[in-house]
Design a protein around this motif. Structure first.
Motif, PDB file in Angstrom:
ATOM      1  N   VAL A 149       0.758  -0.836  -0.575  1.00 19.87           N
ATOM      2  CA  VAL A 149      -0.280  -0.065  -0.374  1.00 19.87           C
ATOM      3  C   VAL A 149       0.978   0.860  -0.277  1.00 19.87           C
ATOM      4  O   VAL A 149       0.407   2.142  -0.584  1.00 19.87           O
ATOM      5  CB  VAL A 149      -0.823   0.049   0.941  1.00 19.87           C
ATOM      6  CG1 VAL A 149      -1.138   1.295   1.579  1.00 19.87           C
ATOM      7  CG2 VAL A 149      -2.395  -0.838   0.999  1.00 19.87           C
TER       8      VAL A 149
ATOM      9  N   ILE B  31      -6.949   2.286  -4.856  1.00 16.65           N
ATOM     10  CA  ILE B  31      -5.228   1.869  -3.832  1.00 16.65           C
ATOM     11  C   ILE B  31      -6.237   0.474  -4.350  1.00 16.65           C
ATOM     12  O   ILE B  31      -4.506   0.374  -4.763  1.00 16.65           O
ATOM     13  CB  ILE B  31      -5.542   2.644  -2.778  1.00 16.65           C
ATOM     14  CG1 ILE B  31      -5.345   3.591  -2.861  1.00 16.65           C
ATOM     15  CG2 ILE B  31      -4.455   1.173  -2.035  1.00 16.65           C
ATOM     16  CD1 ILE B  31      -4.776   4.025  -1.923  1.00 16.65           C
TER      17      ILE B  31
ATOM     18  N   LEU C 238      -3.526  -2.485  -6.259  1.00 13.83           N
ATOM     19  CA  LEU C 238      -2.362  -3.484  -5.662  1.00 13.83           C
ATOM     20  C   LEU C 238      -2.936  -4.490  -6.983  1.00 13.83           C
ATOM     21  O   LEU C 238      -1.770  -4.890  -7.558  1.00 13.83           O
ATOM     22  CB  LEU C 238      -3.296  -3.115  -4.921  1.00 13.83           C
ATOM     23  CG  LEU C 238      -2.950  -2.536  -3.641  1.00 13.83           C
ATOM     24  CD1 LEU C 238      -3.017  -2.406  -2.019  1.00 13.83           C
ATOM     25  CD2 LEU C 238      -1.184  -2.386  -3.261  1.00 13.83           C
TER      26      LEU C 238
ATOM     27  N   VAL D 244      -7.824  -4.192   3.284  1.00 12.12           N
ATOM     28  CA  VAL D 244      -7.078  -3.157   2.560  1.00 12.12           C
ATOM     29  C   VAL D 244      -7.667  -1.573   2.719  1.00 12.12           C
ATOM     30  O   VAL D 244      -7.044  -0.826   3.245  1.00 12.12           O
ATOM     31  CB  VAL D 244      -7.136  -2.672   0.274  1.00 12.12           C
ATOM     32  CG1 VAL D 244      -6.595  -1.565   0.425  1.00 12.12           C
ATOM     33  CG2 VAL D 244      -6.406  -3.385  -0.540  1.00 12.12           C
TER      34      VAL D 244
ATOM     35  N   LEU E 125      -4.970   0.921   5.229  1.00  8.24           N
ATOM     36  CA  LEU E 125      -5.588   2.092   5.107  1.00  8.24           C
ATOM     37  C   LEU E 125      -5.673   2.598   6.578  1.00  8.24           C
ATOM     38  O   LEU E 125      -4.698   3.793   7.132  1.00  8.24           O
ATOM     39  CB  LEU E 125      -6.629   2.744   4.090  1.00  8.24           C
ATOM     40  CG  LEU E 125      -5.800   2.413   2.782  1.00  8.24           C
ATOM     41  CD1 LEU E 125      -7.132   2.442   2.062  1.00  8.24           C
ATOM     42  CD2 LEU E 125      -4.903   3.511   2.218  1.00  8.24           C
TER      43      LEU E 125
END
Length: 112
Positions: free
Chosen positions: A18, A32, A36, A49, A53
Motif C-alpha cells: 500500500v 488503491i 494493487l 486494504v 489504510l
C-alpha cells in the motif's frame, strides 16, 4: 509438501504494498485496491486494504483529504507523508534483503 498460501504471504507485505502504491500518486480506497490488483496482487481483499489504510493512517504514515464528487459520495484520498516515505524506504530495504536471501536459498536448492 504444504501448498504455499499466497494470502498468508500477502498479509505480511500488504502495508509495504500500500505504501508503495501511494509513493507516486495519492488515491482513494477503491483506486488503491484496483492499483494493487493491476500490479499483480489479485488476491488482495477489499476489507484487508481498507483496514490497512486505517491502520497506516492511525500510525501516522498517511495523510488524508476529502475530494467532493458530483457523481456520488465524496472520496477520502490517502497520501504518503514524510513518515510514510521513511517507512517505505526502511521496510522496502528489509523486504529487498529478505527477498534476496530467499532467492539465494532457492537458487542453491535448484543447483544442488
Amino acid at each position: 509438501m504444504l501448498p504455499v498460501d499466497t494470502t498468508q504471504l500477502l498479509k505480511g507485505v500488504l502495508d509495504l504494498a500500500v505504501l508503495a502504491v501511494l509513493r507516486d500518486e495519492d488515491g482513494y480506497g477503491y483506486d488503491i485496491l484496483r492499483r494493487l490488483r493491476t500490479s499483480g496482487l489479485t488476491e488482495v481483499g477489499d476489507a484487508s486494504v481498507y483496514g490497512t489504510l486505517r491502520r497506516l493512517f492511525n500510525a501516522g504514515l498517511l495523510s488524508t483529504y476529502v475530494v467532493p464528487s458530483v457523481e456520488g459520495p465524496h472520496r477520502k484520498y490517502y497520501a504518503l507523508n514524510a513518515a510514510g516515505r521513511g517507512e517505505l524506504q526502511r521496510s522496502g530495504k528489509i523486504w529487498q534483503d529478505f527477498a534476496s536471501t530467499m532467492d539465494d536459498l532457492l537458487r542453491e536448492r535448484e543447483t544442488a
